[in-house]
Scaffold this active site. Structure first.
Site: not given
Ligand code: GBH
Length: 456
Positions: A75, A119, A164, A297, A299, A357
């Site tokens: 991707r 993006h 996003e 995505n 995290y 992601e």
């Molecule tokens: C992505 O954004 C992007 O698509 C990418 O380009 C970037 O490099 C990657 O992530 C890493 O940052 O509540 O603890 O989850 C992620 C954007 C991630 C926005 C987590 C808000 C909240 C923190 N975000 N977030 S949490």
């Protein structure tokens, strides 16, 4: 036993501005991220994406790394200002040729390309005409989607319109952490609307240009839990989920904007009234164009505490965060991924889901022997793959997993200090070194399952 479906799409993800560099090559135009990173104080370490991983020149080597990993799909995103330097026609063939060569190289290596059209690197010229808060940007995006898919559509089957929308609109226009760095909620909500509308309009263009296209959008979603059972925390959690997740999911799946969140925006002064001026007749139908998949995505989760009442008066915190945090300070909580996927399947029924992601920032570099022992990323990857498999076992139509990211890269407002790669990049020499996590991922992909051990 711990096997993935035989056709599970294993992949890695990147984005153009974060890895390509060569921002002035072959007629590329300026993007809002070139402008933003050149503005003092916006990027933590004062860097920018002008060189990044020099992937624009080293893509063959990077495709070799992917071949070594054994992944089935890659991707990546197309940089709009390479294709249309000022945002709208005429097309810059040299810019589009780069992606055409990359796609050919991937296919020759047995790797299926998955293209993200947007993006975050909006052509600066379109920003100067109003950017995403301006409705004209919708038709500009649809024209751009048309041009790219006319050229790549004979070889690229999977298309993601946007990455996003929450980040594009809220980070870009409400809190100013991302380009273009505005701080205006009215603009942010109009921007979000135009992003979703341009997605909906692009879906039919992609379908007509690409035979057997699989079209979707990628959202950043955060499953939320109240910090305590108190009414205040539960309401804060509802509001967080509404603003972060439902504001995007509901209109994409035909329900329009959530009423409770509209009321929150008005109460907080983020909107002048419950009438959304940027919504025109037909928009909600267009945004809900049926898609083939939803990209997710993930995290971390959110543990949500009300800020309406003083901490001392609040009920005791009952949800305990895991002690482990990544370098972004995000909690490591794999269970949230299963919860999120199950909820999306239950509440919205996307035809298919891809994790587009998932990954973790840890700055671990090479030891004296040259090996990168990124033990914490190995743990993150393993537990999140377990969580993905758990969702499949609960009936979620999860079609694939894309690790973020192939390479350490330009982490937006954080610059190069945060490293998300499976492959370490020594920026001084541009040398790539697969980390232990890359070796683990390679073993998982080869086995299509999780019963793998890493060499000590
Ligand atoms: C992505 O954004 C992007 O698509 C990418 O380009 C970037 O490099 C990657 O992530 C890493 O940052 O509540 O603890 O989850 C992620 C954007 C991630 C926005 C987590 C808000 C909240 C923190 N975000 N977030 S949490």
């Amino acid at each position: 036993m711990r096997q993935f479906p035989h056709d599970f799409l294993w992949g890695v993800a990147t984005s153009a501005y974060q890895i390509e560099g060569a921002t002035e090559a072959d007629g590329r135009g300026e993007s809002i991220w070139d402008r933003f990173s050149a503005t003092p104080g916006k990027i933590a370490d004062g860097t920018d994406g002008s060189v990044a991983c020099d992937h624009y020149h080293r893509w063959r080597e990077d495709v070799e790394q992917m071949r070594w990993l054994g992944i089935k799909s890659y991707r990546f995103s197309v940089a709009w200002p390479r294709v249309l330097p000022t945002g709208r026609g005429p097309v810059n063939r040299a810019g589009l040729d780069f992606y055409s060569r990359l796609v050919d190289g991937l296919l020759a290596a047995g790797i299926e390309p998955m293209v993200t059209l947007y993006h975050w690197d909006l052509p600066q010229a379109l920003h100067d005409k109003g950017g995403w808060p301006a409705r004209d940007t919708v038709s500009a995006f649809v024209e751009y989607a048309d041009e790219v898919s006319q050229v790549l559509g004979d070889r690229v089957k999977r298309w993601i319109t946007h990455n996003e929308p929450w980040c594009i609109s809220v980070l870009g226009y409400a809190n100013g952490e991302h380009a273009p760095g505005h701080k205006n909620w009215g603009e942010a909500l109009a921007a979000a609307h135009h992003v979703l509308l341009s997605h909906g309009q692009a879906v039919s263009v992609l379908r007509s240009n690409v035979k057997n296209a699989e079209v979707g959008i990628t959202l950043n979603l955060v499953p939320a839990q109240p910090a305590s059972p108190s009414a205040a925390d539960q309401d804060a959690c509802r509001a967080f989920d509404g603003g972060f997740n439902r504001w995007y999911l509901d209109p994409l799946y035909g329900r329009g904007y959530p009423r409770d969140v509209i009321a929150d925006h008005v109460a907080a002064g983020r909107l002048p009234s419950e009438k959304l001026d940027f919504v025109k007749p037909g928009d909600l139908e267009a945004m809900a164009a049926p898609t083939d998949f939803l990209g997710v995505n993930y995290y971390s989760r959110g543990i949500i505490r009300s800020d309406r009442i003083p901490e001392s008066q609040n009920a005791p915190r009952t949800v305990h965060a895991e002690p482990e945090k990544t370098d972004m300070d995000w909690e490591v909580y794999a269970g949230g991924l299963t919860d999120l996927l199950v909820r999306l399947h239950k509440d919205y029924k996307p035809r298919r889901l891809y994790i587009t992601e998932n990954g973790a920032a840890y700055a671990t570099g090479p030891d004296a022997d040259g090996r990168v022992r990124d033990t914490k990323r190995v743990h993150y990857l393993r537990t999140h793959l377990e969580a993905s498999l758990a969702a499949i076992q609960q009936g979620v139509p999860l079609g694939g997993y894309f690790a973020w990211s192939l390479l350490d890269n330009f982490e937006w407002a954080y610059g190069y200090q945060k490293r998300f790669g499976l492959i370490f990049v020594d920026y001084a020499t541009q040398k790539r070194i697969p980390k232990d996590s890359a070796h683990l991922y390679r073993a998982v992909v080869a086995q299509n399952g999780l019963d793998v051990e890493l060499a000590a």
